[in-house]
Design a protein around this motif. Structure first.
Motif, PDB file in Angstrom:
ATOM      1  N   GLY A 206       0.790  -1.226   0.000  1.00 34.29           N
ATOM      2  CA  GLY A 206       0.000   0.000   0.000  1.00 34.29           C
ATOM      3  C   GLY A 206       0.814   1.263   0.000  1.00 34.29           C
ATOM      4  N   ASP A 207       2.056   1.207   0.540  1.00 33.14           N
ATOM      5  CA  ASP A 207       2.793   2.449   0.723  1.00 33.14           C
ATOM      6  C   ASP A 207       3.819   2.748  -0.366  1.00 33.14           C
ATOM      7  N   GLY A 223       4.434   7.979  -1.613  1.00 31.59           N
ATOM      8  CA  GLY A 223       3.970   9.317  -1.274  1.00 31.59           C
ATOM      9  C   GLY A 223       2.521   9.292  -0.850  1.00 31.59           C
ATOM     10  N   LYS A 224       1.999  10.470  -0.564  1.00 27.68           N
ATOM     11  CA  LYS A 224       0.616  10.606  -0.137  1.00 27.68           C
ATOM     12  C   LYS A 224      -0.274  11.038  -1.300  1.00 27.68           C
ATOM     13  N   GLU A 225      -1.559  10.758  -1.170  1.00 26.88           N
ATOM     14  CA  GLU A 225      -2.493  11.107  -2.238  1.00 26.88           C
ATOM     15  C   GLU A 225      -2.702  12.611  -2.356  1.00 26.88           C
ATOM     16  N   SER A 289      -0.417  -4.538 -11.575  1.00 28.47           N
ATOM     17  CA  SER A 289       0.062  -5.140 -10.336  1.00 28.47           C
ATOM     18  C   SER A 289      -0.860  -4.811  -9.172  1.00 28.47           C
ATOM     19  N   ARG A 290      -1.287  -3.556  -9.102  1.00 25.81           N
ATOM     20  CA  ARG A 290      -2.172  -3.134  -8.011  1.00 25.81           C
ATOM     21  C   ARG A 290      -3.507  -3.871  -8.067  1.00 25.81           C
ATOM     22  N   THR A 291      -4.063  -4.005  -9.260  1.00 26.72           N
ATOM     23  CA  THR A 291      -5.388  -4.627  -9.378  1.00 26.72           C
ATOM     24  C   THR A 291      -5.337  -6.151  -9.276  1.00 26.72           C
ATOM     25  N   SER A 292      -4.216  -6.752  -9.677  1.00 24.75           N
ATOM     26  CA  SER A 292      -4.111  -8.217  -9.621  1.00 24.75           C
ATOM     27  C   SER A 292      -3.569  -8.712  -8.291  1.00 24.75           C
ATOM     28  N   GLY A 293      -2.876  -7.828  -7.556  1.00 22.04           N
ATOM     29  CA  GLY A 293      -2.286  -8.237  -6.296  1.00 22.04           C
ATOM     30  C   GLY A 293      -1.016  -9.049  -6.447  1.00 22.04           C
ATOM     31  N   ALA A 294      -0.342  -8.903  -7.596  1.00 27.20           N
ATOM     32  CA  ALA A 294       0.880  -9.654  -7.851  1.00 27.20           C
ATOM     33  C   ALA A 294       1.861  -8.790  -8.639  1.00 27.20           C
TER      34      ALA A 294
END
Length: 300
Positions: A206-207, A223-225, A289-294
């Motif tokens: 997440g970070d 970074g931050k949103e 990668s973010r959407t698949s989790g891999a």
């Protein structure tokens, strides 16, 4: 070359003016001789077409168009009209989804075309754009202004970077996933430091997003949103560890504009096409990668 024997300023045209870069470019170039960045001047612009689902364009295009015309730059009815009367074009439209179509309309003029920061959202679009450029003898120009700042250049030194860790604002916008909006600045800096050749993108944490090169070198991005003007980084290289900070604002743009003038004069891209494609591929892979989790291998 003395000012007396310098060539006349290059005539640049703006394509899409719904970005603060539009009036900033006009002010920094000035008359092309006495401006902050000599060698080029903005002579015309096309307002662009803001999508209703993209607030940054929809809500700002009118005000920025008024600001640009108030600085003495006339608006034309089509991008083709701008291209016909300019030596080079600057696509500064905020919505990256518009860039491929705009580029396709401009490439046949065979003139240099800079696409501001977000070259394209997908590798297939970027490859089609660069293929069109080759077909028409158009010089494709690209790059985040942050890569041309003296702060980053000094920290990078003569090269040999083994790792870069970057932290900056990561806001998103509709239609621009994960790193595709402001995060692309960090991706651009990573590729500027380590070159093309990223083989794995891991955006599952997440970070921070981790990029790995084929030879084991790495980059981390985080970074931050919330948007803020500051981007910081640490480069680990053979010459040691160097930290840098880049602050967004008109002064940050001067190195970019100088690189565009030089590229147009020499016919050499300010950012190698291999790096442009690598940046787009990494951004695209980060979303997958973010959407698949891999972790994902980027396209090349």
């Amino acid at each position: 070359m003395t000012a007396r024997h310098a060539p006349p300023p290059l005539r640049f045209g703006l394509i899409g003016v719904d970005s603060p870069h539009a009036p900033s470019f006009v002010r920094l170039f000035g008359d092309g001789v006495t401006g902050t960045v000599p060698g080029g001047t903005i002579v015309s612009a096309w307002k662009g077409e803001a999508a209703q689902d993209f607030p940054l364009g929809r809500d700002r295009i009118g005000a920025f168009a008024d600001e640009v015309t108030g600085l003495g730059v006339p608006l034309r009815a089509t991008p083709e009209e701008v291209a016909a009367e300019c030596d080079a074009l600057l696509v500064v439209a905020s919505d990256a989804r518009t860039h491929p179509a705009y580029f396709t309309r401009l490439a046949p003029f065979g003139k240099p075309v800079y696409v501001d920061t977000r070259f394209a959202l997908t590798s297939s679009e970027a490859r089609a754009m660069t293929a069109s450029a080759r077909s028409h003898g158009c010089l494709p120009l690209a790059g985040s202004p942050k890569r041309f700042t003296p702060e980053f250049r000094k920290a990078l030194g003569s090269g040999g970077a083994e790792r870069i860790d970057l932290t900056g604002p990561l806001p998103t916008q509709p239609g621009h996933p994960t790193l595709a909006w402001y995060g692309v600045h960090l991706v651009d800096l990573a590729v500027a430091a380590l070159g093309p050749g990223c083989v794995l993108v891991d955006a599952t944490a997440g970070d921070r997003t981790t990029l790995t090169w084929g030879d084991g070198r790495t980059a981390t991005l985080g970074g931050k949103e919330e948007w803020s003007p500051l981007t910081t980084g640490r480069i680990t290289a053979s010459h040691g560890i160097r930290d840098f900070a880049v602050e967004a604002g008109p002064p940050m743009l001067t190195g970019l504009l100088a690189s565009l003038v030089q590229a147009c004069r020499t016919g050499t891209p300010n950012v190698p096409v291999t790096e442009v494609l690598a940046i787009v591929g990494i951004v695209e892979a980060a979303h997958r990668s973010r959407t698949s989790g891999a972790p994902v291998r980027p396209e090349h």
